[in-house]
Write a protein that holds these residues in place. Structure first.
Motif, PDB file in Angstrom:
ATOM      1  N   TYR A  55       0.763  -1.350   0.039  1.00  0.00           N
ATOM      2  CA  TYR A  55       0.076  -0.059  -0.018  1.00  0.00           C
ATOM      3  C   TYR A  55       1.020   1.241   0.099  1.00  0.00           C
ATOM      4  CZ  TYR A  55      -3.610  -3.527   1.421  1.00  0.00           C
ATOM      5  OH  TYR A  55      -4.512  -4.650   1.291  1.00  0.00           O
ATOM      6  N   THR A  56       2.137   1.343   0.526  1.00  0.00           N
ATOM      7  CA  THR A  56       3.058   2.256   0.550  1.00  0.00           C
ATOM      8  C   THR A  56       3.107   2.740  -0.805  1.00  0.00           C
ATOM      9  OG1 THR A  56       3.862   2.128   2.620  1.00  0.00           O
ATOM     10  CG2 THR A  56       5.383   3.040   1.251  1.00  0.00           C
ATOM     11  N   ALA A  57       3.729   1.759  -1.700  1.00  0.00           N
ATOM     12  CA  ALA A  57       3.996   1.769  -3.135  1.00  0.00           C
ATOM     13  C   ALA A  57       2.633   2.382  -3.779  1.00  0.00           C
ATOM     14  CB  ALA A  57       4.366   0.754  -3.792  1.00  0.00           C
ATOM     15  N   TYR A  58       1.305   1.912  -3.410  1.00  0.00           N
ATOM     16  CA  TYR A  58       0.198   2.546  -3.971  1.00  0.00           C
ATOM     17  C   TYR A  58       0.174   3.951  -3.892  1.00  0.00           C
ATOM     18  CZ  TYR A  58      -1.827  -2.269  -3.865  1.00  0.00           C
ATOM     19  OH  TYR A  58      -2.454  -3.734  -4.034  1.00  0.00           O
ATOM     20  N   ALA A  59       0.454   4.270  -2.737  1.00  0.00           N
ATOM     21  CA  ALA A  59       0.191   5.639  -2.269  1.00  0.00           C
ATOM     22  C   ALA A  59       1.565   6.565  -2.994  1.00  0.00           C
ATOM     23  CB  ALA A  59       0.487   5.960  -0.818  1.00  0.00           C
ATOM     24  N   ARG A  60       2.764   6.180  -2.681  1.00  0.00           N
ATOM     25  CA  ARG A  60       3.999   7.011  -3.100  1.00  0.00           C
ATOM     26  C   ARG A  60       4.217   7.029  -4.657  1.00  0.00           C
ATOM     27  NH1 ARG A  60       8.723   5.126   1.132  1.00  0.00           N
ATOM     28  NH2 ARG A  60       7.882   6.222   3.157  1.00  0.00           N
ATOM     29  N   ASP A  61       3.940   6.112  -5.290  1.00  0.00           N
ATOM     30  CA  ASP A  61       4.012   6.041  -6.721  1.00  0.00           C
ATOM     31  C   ASP A  61       2.786   6.803  -7.312  1.00  0.00           C
ATOM     32  OD1 ASP A  61       5.957   4.462  -6.169  1.00  0.00           O
ATOM     33  OD2 ASP A  61       4.962   2.593  -6.961  1.00  0.00           O
ATOM     34  N   SER A  62       1.436   6.622  -6.763  1.00  0.00           N
ATOM     35  CA  SER A  62       0.383   7.428  -7.491  1.00  0.00           C
ATOM     36  C   SER A  62       0.621   8.882  -7.469  1.00  0.00           C
ATOM     37  CB  SER A  62      -0.892   6.730  -7.244  1.00  0.00           C
ATOM     38  OG  SER A  62      -0.990   6.930  -5.867  1.00  0.00           O
ATOM     39  N   VAL A  63       0.925   9.229  -6.076  1.00  0.00           N
ATOM     40  CA  VAL A  63       1.567  10.616  -5.726  1.00  0.00           C
ATOM     41  C   VAL A  63       2.283  11.195  -6.959  1.00  0.00           C
ATOM     42  CG1 VAL A  63       2.701  12.301  -4.377  1.00  0.00           C
ATOM     43  CG2 VAL A  63       0.882  10.760  -3.459  1.00  0.00           C
ATOM     44  N   ARG A  64       3.275  10.356  -7.303  1.00  0.00           N
ATOM     45  CA  ARG A  64       4.485  10.667  -8.463  1.00  0.00           C
ATOM     46  C   ARG A  64       3.798  10.654  -9.729  1.00  0.00           C
ATOM     47  NH1 ARG A  64       6.791   9.283  -3.858  1.00  0.00           N
ATOM     48  NH2 ARG A  64       8.795  10.581  -3.253  1.00  0.00           N
ATOM     49  N   GLY A  65       2.486  10.011 -10.004  1.00  0.00           N
ATOM     50  CA  GLY A  65       1.871  10.191 -11.252  1.00  0.00           C
ATOM     51  C   GLY A  65       1.963   8.968 -11.896  1.00  0.00           C
ATOM     52  N   VAL A  66       2.610   7.851 -11.574  1.00  0.00           N
ATOM     53  CA  VAL A  66       2.280   6.417 -11.967  1.00  0.00           C
ATOM     54  C   VAL A  66       1.055   6.048 -11.763  1.00  0.00           C
ATOM     55  CG1 VAL A  66       3.198   4.188 -11.965  1.00  0.00           C
ATOM     56  CG2 VAL A  66       4.887   6.007 -11.404  1.00  0.00           C
TER      57      VAL A  66
END
Lengths: 213, 210
Positions: free
Chosen positions: A95-106
């Motif tokens: 879930y950390t990746a879900y949040a951090r990556d989508s904040v970066r536009g992925v």
């Protein structure tokens, strides 16, 4: 015997790492328990550290390299522990990746697929604090804000405090959405660590022992 | 992307590297600007992968993702800007090589396709194949020996550590039972105290008989 995966999520400064450690210590005298932390694969971790220092990462490579780190820990540690019956306490999970990556536009859909091979945690504790509370805690501890906590790659022009509030605010927004979709156990983080830990142990006790009896 | 990516795909010894450099020379003679890139060649991941590869050869997913990261780093930081400026990019091993590698080791095709969808599709892909005998002869010519890991010896085992170990232990214990047909087998999956008592008992009995 299948093990369990207990995940902790929350913004930086929410206190989740301390809670994960407390839970692991408590479990140690009762079951085989293992604690794993985000971004801690012995070899990828160094690569990520260097890359962040030199500012080499784009949103896509940021996402992929953290996924590589997770896969390394997953294949080498998490999966064998889980399959042999350990309780795996995970300080941050996909879930950390879900949040951090989508904040970066992925694309969130793509990130979900990237991690789709890993099992969903049996329970995910979301220690919820606002960025303001997290920031005041960091200030009290006098350790300063790390560039990645301020999302320095996303907001290079903001000063660390502004960056922290903005970046963590965006992460929190995604966590709130995920909390509902994924059925997180939301814990109000603005309480004493002891109170929070008692809630966690009660829930884990139900999960591990009531189900089996 | 405005320019073009040409991918030469294939196993080690398929002639990839050799043909990338001769194609580059040919295209440059024709007046094109050419950059080359490929599997394991990024600034970010190239060295860590080559250093670590032997230790993680059985962690397919990790190695697959490390290579995708490696390609993505080159695409975003080198290939995209150069191609935009009108260069041709030739890949010495790109997504199809990686996918064939993963399929051979049991990674899910859908998952790999989805992960790789983050990278641009090559405008032209050439798969290089040859007879195994010829490929191995080329490797022997170049390196003097066949590397056991490149030989795919890792694909003899199961998908991941747990299953592989499980199969190994089952086979080992079946064989142990077989060779110990006249001996005694003690099941240690029971509690320590019970096993301890049983062993003490068995040993006690036999010592007296002897």
């Amino acid at each position: 015997m299948k093990g369990s995966i207990i995940a902790f999520e929350g913004i930086d400064g929410s206190g989740k790492s301390s809670q994960a450690k407390l839970l692991k210590d408590w479990l140690d005298s009762r079951v085989d328990a293992y604690l794993t932390e985000w971004n801690s694969s012995d070899w990828i971790h160094e690569v990520i550290k260097e890359a962040k220092k030199k500012n080499l990462l784009t949103p896509l490579t940021f996402s992929l390299i953290h996924a590589t780190d997770f896969a390394d820990r997953y294949e080498r540690l998490i999966l064998p522990m889980y399959r042999t019956g350990f309780v795996v306490v995970s300080d941050r999970y996909y879930y950390t990746a879900y949040a951090r990556d989508s904040v970066r536009g992925v694309s969130l859909e793509w990130v979900k697929k990237l991690y789709s091979y890993a099992p969903k945690p049996d329970v995910t504790f979301f220690i919820r604090v606002t960025p303001e509370v997290a920031l005041s805690r960091l200030k009290e501890s006098k350790r300063g804000i790390k560039p990645q906590e301020a999302g320095a790659d996303v907001f290079p022009d903001l000063d660390p405090e502004e960056g922290f509030l903005k970046y963590q605010g965006m992460i929190l927004e995604i966590y709130d959405k995920l909390a509902e979709e994924e059925g997180f156990v939301v814990l109000e983080g603005n309480r004493s660590p002891r109170e929070i830990q008692m809630d966690i142990r009660r829930k884990v006790g139900e999960l591990l022992w009531k189900e089996r009896s | 992307m405005e320019g073009k990516i040409i991918a030469l795909e294939g196993s080690e010894g398929s002639g990839r590297t050799y043909h990338v450099s001769s194609l580059k020379a040919y295209l440059e003679e024709q007046g094109y600007g050419v950059v080359t890139f490929g599997l394991g060649m990024s600034r970010l991941m190239g060295e860590p992968i080559s250093k670590k590869k032997r230790d993680i050869v059985f962690q397919r997913r990790t190695l697959f993702l490390a290579y995708v990261t490696d390609l993505a780093d080159q695409i975003e930081n080198e290939v995209k800007p150069m191609v935009k400026a009108g260069f041709l990019a030739i890949a010495d091993g790109y997504t199809s090589t990686l996918k064939a590698w993963g399929l051979t080791r049991g990674l899910e095709e859908d998952w790999m396709n989805y992960v790789l969808s983050a990278l641009p599709v090559a405008n032209l892909s050439l798969g290089l194949v040859s007879t195994p005998r010829e490929i191995m002869r080329r490797i022997l010519r170049k390196k003097g020996v066949l590397d056991p890991l490149s030989s795919g010896i890792d694909i003899c085992i199961n998908g991941e550590l747990f299953s592989s170990y499980e199969t190994y232990l089952n086979t080992f214990q079946d064989n142990l039972r077989k060779v110990m047909q006249d001996g005694v087998i003690v099941d240690t999956s029971r509690s320590f105290e019970v096993v301890k008592a049983e062993i003490a008992n068995l040993v006690g009995e036999r010592i007296e008989k002897a």
